[in-house]
Design a protein around this motif. Structure first.
Motif, PDB file in Angstrom:
ATOM      1  N   MET A  83      -6.181   0.076  -3.231  1.00  0.00           N
ATOM      2  CA  MET A  83      -7.443  -0.008  -3.456  1.00  0.00           C
ATOM      3  C   MET A  83      -6.909  -1.231  -3.298  1.00  0.00           C
ATOM      4  O   MET A  83      -7.827  -2.729  -2.172  1.00  0.00           O
ATOM      5  CB  MET A  83      -8.250   0.454  -4.611  1.00  0.00           C
ATOM      6  N   LYS A  84      -5.941  -2.030  -3.462  1.00  0.00           N
ATOM      7  CA  LYS A  84      -5.517  -3.916  -3.793  1.00  0.00           C
ATOM      8  C   LYS A  84      -5.085  -3.659  -2.918  1.00  0.00           C
ATOM      9  O   LYS A  84      -6.006  -4.838  -2.344  1.00  0.00           O
ATOM     10  CB  LYS A  84      -4.932  -3.624  -4.797  1.00  0.00           C
ATOM     11  N   LYS A  85      -4.133  -2.785  -1.956  1.00  0.00           N
ATOM     12  CA  LYS A  85      -3.613  -3.020  -0.982  1.00  0.00           C
ATOM     13  C   LYS A  85      -4.816  -3.467   0.377  1.00  0.00           C
ATOM     14  O   LYS A  85      -5.049  -4.962   0.801  1.00  0.00           O
ATOM     15  CB  LYS A  85      -2.381  -2.374  -0.629  1.00  0.00           C
ATOM     16  N   GLU A  86      -5.768  -2.544   0.061  1.00  0.00           N
ATOM     17  CA  GLU A  86      -6.856  -1.988   1.191  1.00  0.00           C
ATOM     18  C   GLU A  86      -7.858  -3.976   0.568  1.00  0.00           C
ATOM     19  O   GLU A  86      -8.307  -4.418   1.796  1.00  0.00           O
ATOM     20  CB  GLU A  86      -7.609  -0.908   0.697  1.00  0.00           C
ATOM     21  N   SER A 123      -2.866   5.082 -11.220  1.00  0.00           N
ATOM     22  CA  SER A 123      -2.179   3.627 -11.440  1.00  0.00           C
ATOM     23  C   SER A 123      -1.714   3.663  -9.382  1.00  0.00           C
ATOM     24  O   SER A 123      -2.013   2.349  -8.718  1.00  0.00           O
ATOM     25  CB  SER A 123      -0.660   3.880 -11.519  1.00  0.00           C
ATOM     26  N   ARG A 124      -1.535   4.780  -8.410  1.00  0.00           N
ATOM     27  CA  ARG A 124      -1.318   4.656  -7.264  1.00  0.00           C
ATOM     28  C   ARG A 124      -2.571   4.388  -6.659  1.00  0.00           C
ATOM     29  O   ARG A 124      -2.674   3.728  -5.871  1.00  0.00           O
ATOM     30  CB  ARG A 124      -0.470   6.226  -7.358  1.00  0.00           C
ATOM     31  N   GLN A 182      -7.915 -10.568   4.356  1.00  0.00           N
ATOM     32  CA  GLN A 182      -6.948 -11.457   4.955  1.00  0.00           C
ATOM     33  C   GLN A 182      -8.081 -11.258   6.588  1.00  0.00           C
ATOM     34  O   GLN A 182      -8.757 -12.296   6.923  1.00  0.00           O
ATOM     35  CB  GLN A 182      -5.976 -11.236   5.536  1.00  0.00           C
ATOM     36  N   GLU A 183      -8.579  -9.807   6.577  1.00  0.00           N
ATOM     37  CA  GLU A 183      -9.172 -10.119   8.151  1.00  0.00           C
ATOM     38  C   GLU A 183     -10.366 -10.731   8.135  1.00  0.00           C
ATOM     39  O   GLU A 183     -10.909 -11.451   9.232  1.00  0.00           O
ATOM     40  CB  GLU A 183     -10.007  -8.550   8.036  1.00  0.00           C
TER      41      GLU A 183
END
Length: 62
Positions: free
Chosen positions: A36-39, A30-31, A45-46
């Motif tokens: 990975m979702k944040k990355e 889960s962590r 966005q980049e």
């Protein structure tokens, strides 16, 4: 009778340990997925960032 009781106790301990390791694995996965979702969101966005000044292949951006 004693061997059966000992076997049942051993099976119970093994099942408890198995459950604990499953919980640890689920928490770890889960962590990792959250990270990975944040990355992926940061990379998206980049990739969507638009340069508003400068040049592209030597041609000025208007």
């Amino acid at each position: 009778m004693g061997a059966t009781k000992a076997l049942m106790i051993l099976m119970g301990i093994v099942l408890i340990v198995d459950g604990i390791t499953d919980l640890i694995l689920i928490a770890s996965l889960s962590r990792t997925v959250r990270h990975m979702k944040k990355e992926a969101e940061m990379a998206r966005q980049e990739a969507e960032a638009v340069e508003t000044t400068g040049t592209i292949d030597g041609n000025p951006i208007e």
